[in-house]
Write a protein that holds these residues in place. Structure first.
Motif, PDB file in Angstrom:
ATOM      1  N   SER A 248     -25.957 -27.498 -23.351  1.00  0.00           N
ATOM      2  CA  SER A 248     -26.464 -27.010 -22.067  1.00  0.00           C
ATOM      3  C   SER A 248     -25.273 -26.724 -21.174  1.00  0.00           C
ATOM      4  CB  SER A 248     -27.398 -28.038 -21.414  1.00  0.00           C
ATOM      5  OG  SER A 248     -26.675 -29.165 -20.979  1.00  0.00           O
ATOM      6  N   GLY A 249     -25.545 -26.139 -19.995  1.00  0.00           N
ATOM      7  CA  GLY A 249     -24.446 -25.752 -19.132  1.00  0.00           C
ATOM      8  C   GLY A 249     -23.661 -24.619 -19.748  1.00  0.00           C
ATOM      9  N   THR A 250     -22.327 -24.675 -19.650  1.00  0.00           N
ATOM     10  CA  THR A 250     -21.491 -23.582 -20.162  1.00  0.00           C
ATOM     11  C   THR A 250     -20.339 -24.065 -21.033  1.00  0.00           C
ATOM     12  OG1 THR A 250     -20.109 -23.636 -18.164  1.00  0.00           O
ATOM     13  CG2 THR A 250     -22.004 -22.127 -18.157  1.00  0.00           C
ATOM     14  N   GLN A 251     -20.213 -25.402 -21.245  1.00  0.00           N
ATOM     15  CA  GLN A 251     -19.073 -25.900 -22.006  1.00  0.00           C
ATOM     16  C   GLN A 251     -19.437 -27.139 -22.819  1.00  0.00           C
ATOM     17  OE1 GLN A 251     -15.339 -24.359 -19.283  1.00  0.00           O
ATOM     18  NE2 GLN A 251     -15.810 -26.530 -19.190  1.00  0.00           N
ATOM     19  N   SER A 252     -18.663 -27.374 -23.876  1.00  0.00           N
ATOM     20  CA  SER A 252     -18.747 -28.591 -24.665  1.00  0.00           C
ATOM     21  C   SER A 252     -17.341 -28.937 -25.132  1.00  0.00           C
ATOM     22  CB  SER A 252     -19.695 -28.421 -25.855  1.00  0.00           C
ATOM     23  OG  SER A 252     -19.141 -27.500 -26.788  1.00  0.00           O
TER      24      SER A 252
ATOM     25  N   SER B 291     -32.241 -25.490 -15.413  1.00  0.00           N
ATOM     26  CA  SER B 291     -31.225 -25.534 -16.463  1.00  0.00           C
ATOM     27  C   SER B 291     -31.907 -25.251 -17.796  1.00  0.00           C
ATOM     28  CB  SER B 291     -30.532 -26.899 -16.508  1.00  0.00           C
ATOM     29  OG  SER B 291     -31.466 -27.926 -16.772  1.00  0.00           O
ATOM     30  N   LYS B 292     -31.120 -25.090 -18.834  1.00  0.00           N
ATOM     31  CA  LYS B 292     -31.656 -24.790 -20.157  1.00  0.00           C
ATOM     32  C   LYS B 292     -32.656 -25.857 -20.576  1.00  0.00           C
ATOM     33  CE  LYS B 292     -30.004 -23.013 -24.589  1.00  0.00           C
ATOM     34  NZ  LYS B 292     -28.797 -22.695 -25.380  1.00  0.00           N
ATOM     35  N   ALA B 293     -33.768 -25.435 -21.204  1.00  0.00           N
ATOM     36  CA  ALA B 293     -34.827 -26.376 -21.572  1.00  0.00           C
ATOM     37  C   ALA B 293     -35.575 -25.866 -22.793  1.00  0.00           C
ATOM     38  CB  ALA B 293     -35.787 -26.577 -20.404  1.00  0.00           C
ATOM     39  N   THR B 294     -36.368 -26.762 -23.385  1.00  0.00           N
ATOM     40  CA  THR B 294     -37.231 -26.403 -24.504  1.00  0.00           C
ATOM     41  C   THR B 294     -38.612 -26.063 -23.964  1.00  0.00           C
ATOM     42  OG1 THR B 294     -36.034 -27.825 -26.038  1.00  0.00           O
ATOM     43  CG2 THR B 294     -38.269 -27.189 -26.663  1.00  0.00           C
ATOM     44  N   VAL B 295     -39.115 -24.888 -24.324  1.00  0.00           N
ATOM     45  CA  VAL B 295     -40.431 -24.434 -23.880  1.00  0.00           C
ATOM     46  C   VAL B 295     -41.339 -24.340 -25.100  1.00  0.00           C
ATOM     47  CG1 VAL B 295     -41.741 -22.591 -22.771  1.00  0.00           C
ATOM     48  CG2 VAL B 295     -39.459 -23.181 -21.923  1.00  0.00           C
ATOM     49  N   ASN B 296     -42.386 -25.148 -25.110  1.00  0.00           N
ATOM     50  CA  ASN B 296     -43.374 -25.137 -26.189  1.00  0.00           C
ATOM     51  C   ASN B 296     -44.694 -24.573 -25.686  1.00  0.00           C
ATOM     52  OD1 ASN B 296     -41.637 -26.357 -28.052  1.00  0.00           O
ATOM     53  ND2 ASN B 296     -42.294 -28.410 -27.489  1.00  0.00           N
ATOM     54  N   ILE B 297     -45.370 -23.830 -26.535  1.00  0.00           N
ATOM     55  CA  ILE B 297     -46.697 -23.307 -26.211  1.00  0.00           C
ATOM     56  C   ILE B 297     -47.691 -23.894 -27.208  1.00  0.00           C
ATOM     57  CG2 ILE B 297     -48.132 -21.255 -25.903  1.00  0.00           C
ATOM     58  CD1 ILE B 297     -45.606 -19.632 -25.437  1.00  0.00           C
ATOM     59  N   TYR B 298     -48.751 -24.533 -26.683  1.00  0.00           N
ATOM     60  CA  TYR B 298     -49.791 -25.145 -27.506  1.00  0.00           C
ATOM     61  C   TYR B 298     -51.108 -24.405 -27.304  1.00  0.00           C
ATOM     62  CZ  TYR B 298     -46.657 -29.189 -27.853  1.00  0.00           C
ATOM     63  OH  TYR B 298     -45.592 -30.022 -28.074  1.00  0.00           O
ATOM     64  N   SER B 299     -51.866 -24.277 -28.368  1.00  0.00           N
ATOM     65  CA  SER B 299     -53.217 -23.740 -28.247  1.00  0.00           C
ATOM     66  C   SER B 299     -54.109 -24.756 -27.558  1.00  0.00           C
ATOM     67  CB  SER B 299     -53.784 -23.405 -29.632  1.00  0.00           C
ATOM     68  OG  SER B 299     -54.042 -24.603 -30.351  1.00  0.00           O
TER      69      SER B 299
ATOM     70  N   ARG C  81     -35.834 -22.702 -27.260  1.00  0.00           N
ATOM     71  CA  ARG C  81     -34.826 -23.228 -26.346  1.00  0.00           C
ATOM     72  C   ARG C  81     -34.358 -22.057 -25.492  1.00  0.00           C
ATOM     73  NH1 ARG C  81     -33.393 -28.233 -24.450  1.00  0.00           N
ATOM     74  NH2 ARG C  81     -31.214 -28.239 -23.811  1.00  0.00           N
ATOM     75  N   VAL C  82     -34.591 -22.122 -24.180  1.00  0.00           N
ATOM     76  CA  VAL C  82     -34.382 -20.943 -23.344  1.00  0.00           C
ATOM     77  C   VAL C  82     -33.558 -21.276 -22.107  1.00  0.00           C
ATOM     78  CG1 VAL C  82     -36.540 -19.904 -24.122  1.00  0.00           C
ATOM     79  CG2 VAL C  82     -36.511 -21.250 -22.022  1.00  0.00           C
ATOM     80  N   ASN C  83     -32.909 -20.250 -21.574  1.00  0.00           N
ATOM     81  CA  ASN C  83     -32.231 -20.313 -20.290  1.00  0.00           C
ATOM     82  C   ASN C  83     -33.148 -19.769 -19.210  1.00  0.00           C
ATOM     83  OD1 ASN C  83     -29.440 -21.196 -21.037  1.00  0.00           O
ATOM     84  ND2 ASN C  83     -29.514 -19.325 -22.264  1.00  0.00           N
ATOM     85  N   SER C  84     -32.821 -20.017 -17.968  1.00  0.00           N
ATOM     86  CA  SER C  84     -33.628 -19.522 -16.859  1.00  0.00           C
ATOM     87  C   SER C  84     -33.712 -18.001 -16.896  1.00  0.00           C
ATOM     88  CB  SER C  84     -33.033 -19.969 -15.528  1.00  0.00           C
ATOM     89  OG  SER C  84     -33.835 -19.555 -14.453  1.00  0.00           O
TER      90      SER C  84
ATOM     91  N   THR D 269     -45.406 -26.410 -22.187  1.00  0.00           N
ATOM     92  CA  THR D 269     -44.619 -27.559 -21.739  1.00  0.00           C
ATOM     93  C   THR D 269     -43.151 -27.146 -21.607  1.00  0.00           C
ATOM     94  OG1 THR D 269     -44.087 -28.425 -23.939  1.00  0.00           O
ATOM     95  CG2 THR D 269     -46.171 -29.125 -22.944  1.00  0.00           C
ATOM     96  N   VAL D 270     -42.501 -27.696 -20.591  1.00  0.00           N
ATOM     97  CA  VAL D 270     -41.078 -27.452 -20.353  1.00  0.00           C
ATOM     98  C   VAL D 270     -40.380 -28.803 -20.361  1.00  0.00           C
ATOM     99  CG1 VAL D 270     -39.359 -26.445 -18.819  1.00  0.00           C
ATOM    100  CG2 VAL D 270     -41.642 -25.427 -18.962  1.00  0.00           C
ATOM    101  N   ASP D 271     -39.407 -28.984 -21.242  1.00  0.00           N
ATOM    102  CA  ASP D 271     -38.755 -30.276 -21.451  1.00  0.00           C
ATOM    103  C   ASP D 271     -37.242 -30.083 -21.390  1.00  0.00           C
ATOM    104  OD1 ASP D 271     -37.800 -32.706 -22.329  1.00  0.00           O
ATOM    105  OD2 ASP D 271     -39.182 -32.871 -24.020  1.00  0.00           O
ATOM    106  N   ASN D 272     -36.584 -30.747 -20.431  1.00  0.00           N
ATOM    107  CA  ASN D 272     -35.123 -30.631 -20.319  1.00  0.00           C
ATOM    108  C   ASN D 272     -34.393 -31.829 -20.910  1.00  0.00           C
ATOM    109  OD1 ASN D 272     -35.492 -32.667 -18.464  1.00  0.00           O
ATOM    110  ND2 ASN D 272     -34.535 -31.601 -16.738  1.00  0.00           N
ATOM    111  N   GLY D 273     -35.105 -32.692 -21.619  1.00  0.00           N
ATOM    112  CA  GLY D 273     -34.502 -33.855 -22.246  1.00  0.00           C
ATOM    113  C   GLY D 273     -34.715 -35.139 -21.485  1.00  0.00           C
ATOM    114  N   THR D 274     -34.944 -35.053 -20.175  1.00  0.00           N
ATOM    115  CA  THR D 274     -35.231 -36.247 -19.379  1.00  0.00           C
ATOM    116  C   THR D 274     -36.529 -36.122 -18.613  1.00  0.00           C
ATOM    117  OG1 THR D 274     -33.932 -35.420 -17.507  1.00  0.00           O
ATOM    118  CG2 THR D 274     -32.787 -36.823 -19.107  1.00  0.00           C
TER     119      THR D 274
END
Length: 259
Positions: free
Chosen positions: A55-59, A206-214, A224-227, A244-249
């Motif tokens: 996430s962010g721009t560096q590791s 910030s970057k997050a996981t977006v899931n779509i459920y029926s 996994r998407v950016n804004s 659902t939108v999940d950023n890890g916390t």
């Protein structure tokens, strides 16, 4: 209908959030400092990557190291308290690529080992290696600080069998201060179109996981998407879905309709 209510109850109203981050620059967004090469004097500093990050721009990490190496950050701790270390990593090579290799220390900077057997020391990866992972993977470990501990070396190692050992989004928390908190602030920052045509566009902090459920609870899309990114929904049937939108916390949800 029972499954719909189950989804909403699980994903819509609660999330885990950390109350106090003990590390400085945990995601390397301002470079390496105060992280440094070590803890051995022969270790070299990792390279900061601006193209490969969780996430962010560096590791930070190593590509094809030729000898055992690593980096660390030292933080104060309180004896008798339990601390939780988590981070995201990629590790590929010969399966002996990287380790969490952290240790409590006393006021004289001598190691304070909490367990008698390294195989039960979770801060040293139970005397093993991180599970090989070509994609970003989260690792979490917790352990009590021994009675003479005053500080903690939060450290990782990379080995010469690795083709890549990359790290991002570290976190160290006192377990006693971790709590379930209101997700309203995160929820307010999430924007999306709730009437779907051929795309779902999400605005995120910030970057997050977006899931779509029926409506029946079946996962139909995970990204996994950016804004501002758009997810193709042209293949979805008409009807109601849960996003659902999940950023890890934190995790929030929205009901959307496909027209």
């Amino acid at each position: 209908m029972k499954k719909i209510f189950t989804i909403l109850g699980v994903v819509a109203i609660t999330a885990t959030a950390f109350s106090q981050e003990l590390l400085s620059n945990p995601g390397f967004e301002t470079g390496l400092a105060p992280w440094a090469a070590g803890t051995s004097s022969s270790y070299t500093a990792p390279t900061i990557s601006t193209t490969n990050f969780h996430s962010g721009t560096q590791s930070a990490g190593y590509t094809a190291p030729t000898a055992t190496t690593g980096f660390y950050q030292n933080i104060p701790v309180t004896a008798g308290e339990t601390y939780v270390i988590s981070f995201w990593y990629k590790a590929t090579g010969d399966d002996t690529d990287a380790r969490l290799w952290s240790v409590y220390k006393d006021a004289a900077n001598a190691p304070v080992y909490t367990t008698a057997d390294a195989k039960t020391d979770s801060f040293r990866t139970n005397d093993g290696y991180l599970t090989p992972a070509a994609e970003w993977t989260k690792h979490t470990a917790e352990m009590i600080a021994g009675p003479t501990a005053t500080n903690l070396d939060v450290a990782v190692r990379a080995y010469n069998g690795a083709t890549i050992a990359q790290f991002d989004d570290f976190s160290v928390m006192n377990k006693a201060t971790m709590a379930v908190s209101d997700v309203s602030n995160f929820d307010k920052q999430i924007k999306m179109n709730t009437n779907l045509g051929n795309a779902l566009t999400v605005i995120l902090p910030s970057k997050a996981t977006v899931n779509i459920y029926s409506a029946e609870g079946r996962l139909v899309s995970s990204n996994r998407v950016n804004s501002g990114d758009s997810i193709n929904t042209s293949s979805l049937n008409k009807g109601m879905y849960i996003v659902t939108v999940d950023n890890g916390t934190a995790k929030v949800s929205r009901k959307v309709m496909k027209n």
